[in-house]
Motif scaffolding. Structure first.
Motif, PDB file in Angstrom:
ATOM      1  N   GLN A 286       1.126  -1.132   0.367  1.00 18.16           N
ATOM      2  CA  GLN A 286      -0.088  -0.005  -0.146  1.00 18.16           C
ATOM      3  C   GLN A 286       0.695   1.564   0.146  1.00 18.16           C
ATOM      4  OE1 GLN A 286      -2.362   1.374   3.625  1.00 18.16           O
ATOM      5  NE2 GLN A 286      -4.133   1.632   2.284  1.00 18.16           N
ATOM      6  N   CYS A 372      -8.249  -1.768  -6.656  1.00 13.41           N
ATOM      7  CA  CYS A 372      -7.743  -1.863  -4.810  1.00 13.41           C
ATOM      8  C   CYS A 372      -8.191  -1.720  -4.050  1.00 13.41           C
ATOM      9  CB  CYS A 372      -6.185  -0.600  -5.780  1.00 13.41           C
ATOM     10  SG  CYS A 372      -5.613  -0.947  -7.071  1.00 13.41           S
ATOM     11  N   PHE A 376      -7.894  -4.003  -0.676  1.00 13.26           N
ATOM     12  CA  PHE A 376      -8.051  -3.417   0.609  1.00 13.26           C
ATOM     13  C   PHE A 376      -8.920  -4.197   1.785  1.00 13.26           C
ATOM     14  CE2 PHE A 376      -5.030  -1.498   3.649  1.00 13.26           C
ATOM     15  CZ  PHE A 376      -3.802  -1.840   3.962  1.00 13.26           C
TER      16      PHE A 376
END
Length: 462
Positions: A286, A372, A376
């Motif tokens: 990240q 993304c 996450f």
């Protein structure tokens, strides 16, 4: 009436639970935001305080360093004196020093205030998940951790956007001054709503271990940062040698303790150890992405600064929507499976961003960002659930501190890797950083899946 487990209540009754989790939400959001919110203001801070751009970076580094070197010590203190005491003290220190940051008239005073503010943030972040374990009934622990995971991930990703919004109508001291009313409300709530520990550790606080811990993690950060920014091999080698010497003494001392400050006893639990490894790899991915993406979007895809901020917004928005669902899914499905799926989505999203055509549409960028963020968000809550639930209840402070430490190690390592890749690949470093980020996420997905075979995943230790 709340169910009883071994003579103690299983979570807080309503509505006290809501007030307690609001207290956690306010404190954690402020602490995480202040780790990223100052980045955008560094040019203005350097100009107003007559400092060089390189020197102004200490406004960010001092805060992160202060948190990292003290997090495990405050977590261990929480096991001994109570999580709510440490959290309350952290909130008060953080709020007062936010005011000192806003009033600073030189880089030296601002940096010193940021060090103290970092200590307050460490008090908040070291025991927040341990408190959530006490606030929520066991059956709903995943939901409580989902709220915390959402706040951490969203605050990390949204920090630059919020900073830009504040700076559009106010000067940089207001980035810190806004903490004062929020911190005051959170502190008042903390003195009324937070529960005490169900268990207390009986050992004394180990001051030598705390000092060795600070030295070890401090040397680690300086060595990684120096390597990433291309410092002299002699300097980096010296830092690594010192790290090896101090770290060896630190670890050997921890091995002799029944309840170590560095939770080596918890790392021996397979599920806990795998969850820590997964966390470090995922936050490295990240950090690699969030630091390199502005350069990628502006330098390689020709987007403006405003467009870059808007195009990165789908990432935190997707986390906002997915994280609460992940907290409920972990009540039915394996955290290893959910985490592996989420990290695979993150890896795919990063790889798709790295392979964008030369002139992509904004929609092509935005949906990849959303993928993304969704990945996450699906990963973090189950991972935190697996990590915290695999530790005995009386070691919740150590588990909470290790969770925060893993995040900070990943973020620090990811940022240093971006700097290194920019030095090695000056023409396309941001593109390479995204590919490396996708690789880290894929590795984390594989590690997460190793946890599927662990038994007792859904059983919370007592």
């Amino acid at each position: 009436m709340q169910a009883q487990t071994l003579g103690r209540p299983d979570g807080l009754p309503l509505p006290q639970r809501y007030w307690a989790i609001l207290t956690i939400a306010l404190g954690v959001t402020m602490a995480v935001l202040d780790g990223a919110i100052a980045n955008v203001a560094l040019p203005a801070i350097a100009r107003d305080l007559h400092a060089s751009p390189a020197a102004s970076i200490w406004v960010v580094n001092a805060y992160q360093l202060s948190i990292t070197v003290s997090l495990l010590a405050f977590a261990a203190l929480g096991d001994i004196v109570g999580y709510r005491r440490v959290y309350r003290a952290g909130l008060v220190v953080f709020t007062v020093t936010s005011g000192l940051c806003a009033l600073s008239d030189s880089l030296a005073t601002l940096t010193a205030a940021r060090v103290l503010q970092g200590l307050g943030a460490a008090g908040v972040m070291s025991v927040n998940t341990a408190l959530i374990r006490t606030i929520y009934p066991k059956a709903y622990l995943g939901r409580g951790l989902a709220i915390n995971s959402f706040l951490v991930a969203f605050s990390s990703a949204a920090g630059p956007t919020l900073a830009s919004a504040i700076l559009s109508f106010a000067s940089w001291p207001w980035l810190f001054a806004v903490n004062l009313p929020v911190g005051l409300v959170a502190a008042l709530l903390a003195f009324r709503a937070l529960p005490d520990n169900a268990h207390r550790a009986e050992q004394r606080f180990d001051v030598p271990s705390a000092l060795l811990n600070a030295a070890t993690f401090g040397l680690l950060i300086f060595a990684v940062d120096g390597f990433g920014h291309g410092q002299s091999p002699l300097v980096v080698g010296g830092l690594l040698a010192a790290l090896l010497a101090v770290g060896t003494v630190f670890v050997r001392r921890q091995l002799r303790l029944a309840v170590p400050l560095l939770p080596i006893d918890l790392l021996r639990i397979p599920l806990f150890g795998l969850s820590i490894c997964t966390s470090i790899c995922s936050f490295t991915a990240q950090a690699l992405a969030l630091v390199s993406l502005p350069f990628f979007l502006q330098g390689m895809l020709g987007r403006s600064q405003v467009e870059t901020g808007l195009l990165m917004t789908p990432w935190p928005l997707a986390i906002m929507f997915v994280a609460p669902f992940a907290g409920r899914l972990v009540e039915k499905y394996s955290p290893g499976l959910l985490g592996g799926l989420g990290l695979a989505m993150l890896a795919a999203g990063l790889a798709l961003l790295a392979t964008l055509p030369a002139a992509p549409d904004n929609v092509d960028i935005a949906w990849r960002m959303a993928l993304c963020g969704a990945g996450f968000g699906l990963f973090q809550s189950p991972n935190n659930f697996a990590l915290l639930s695999s530790a005995p209840a009386q070691r919740s402070g150590g588990a909470s501190g290790m969770l925060g430490t893993a995040r900070l190690i990943g973020q620090t390592g990811g940022a240093a890797l971006v700097a290194l890749l920019f030095n090695v690949f000056p023409a396309n470093g941001s593109h390479v950083a995204l590919l490396v980020a996708a690789s880290c996420a894929a590795i984390a997905a594989a590690v997460s899946c190793l946890r599927i075979a662990n038994t007792g995943v859904h059983a919370i230790a007592n």
